[in-house]
Design a protein around this motif. Structure first.
Motif: not given
Length: 216
Positions: A15-23, A61-62, A191-196
């Motif tokens: 999944p997408i994670h905080l590392g992607h968002l910070i980059l 969606e994630m 929101l991603v954790a909830e979706y997973i």
């Protein structure tokens, strides 16, 4: 009106994670980008065996949930093809053709920097975008600079190092944690954790959260 500067964060985001968002956020700040496109890959050629993974629709969606609320992050489906395989060179060629006034900044990890010569038509990719590379714990800065000099020499590439906190998080690690019933809280957006959890993604079972199969 000046040339637009657009960042591209491509990947499976599985999944997408905080590392992607910070980059993405740090690239936006450091290079004065107008926005950053988060571009889920449909069928990346280096990841063909995708058993036990999220579907393309789920990964899209994630990403949508993860970047929700950030005005300079945008979901792009440019690379989200169900059939066939997606290649960076072809994606960048389409983007440049449709937006010739835009300068693209292709954001990638240190691992990609060292495998770049094996990509399809790396010389053309280097002509189509500025390459932005992040650092990882297991890669020495001297190694990165040597590799950058090598790629500059053979491809005349414009490669820039992204100054960012070193967060050695991988989607593979998070998938394994979820399969083992471990928490991924604070590693992925809530929101991603909830979706997973809601869709039972990555889990070998569909036990309810109260059964201890997954928690966040």
């Amino acid at each position: 009106m000046g040339c637009k500067k657009i960042g591209i964060m491509g990947g499976t985001f599985d999944p997408i994670h905080l590392g992607h968002l910070i980059l993405g956020e740090k690239a936006y700040e450091q290079f004065g980008l107008d926005k950053v496109l988060f571009m889920p890959s449909g069928n990346p050629p280096h990841k063909r065996n995708r058993e036990g993974r999220a579907t393309l629709a789920q990964r899209i969606e994630m990403v949508r949930l993860a970047i929700k609320g950030n005005p300079h992050f945008e979901l792009s489906l440019e690379d989200a093809c169900e059939e066939g395989y997606s290649y960076t060179k072809e994606t960048l060629t389409r983007l440049k053709s449709n937006h010739p006034d835009t300068e693209y900044y292709f954001i990638m990890g240190a691992d990609s920097l060292f495998s770049f010569e094996d990509w399809r038509e790396p010389d053309q990719i280097a002509k189509l975008a500025v390459l932005v590379t992040a650092v990882r714990d297991h890669v020495e800065m001297t190694e990165m600079k040597t590799q950058i000099a090598h790629l500059n020499r053979i491809f005349d590439a414009d490669i820039r190092i992204l100054s960012t906190p070193n967060m050695d998080i991988s989607s593979q690690m998070l998938r394994e944690w979820i399969r083992e019933g471990k928490s991924v809280r604070y590693y992925v957006p809530h929101l991603v954790a909830e979706y997973i959890h809601e869709h039972g993604i990555y889990r070998p079972c569909k036990t309810d959260i109260r059964g201890g199969c997954f928690e966040f």
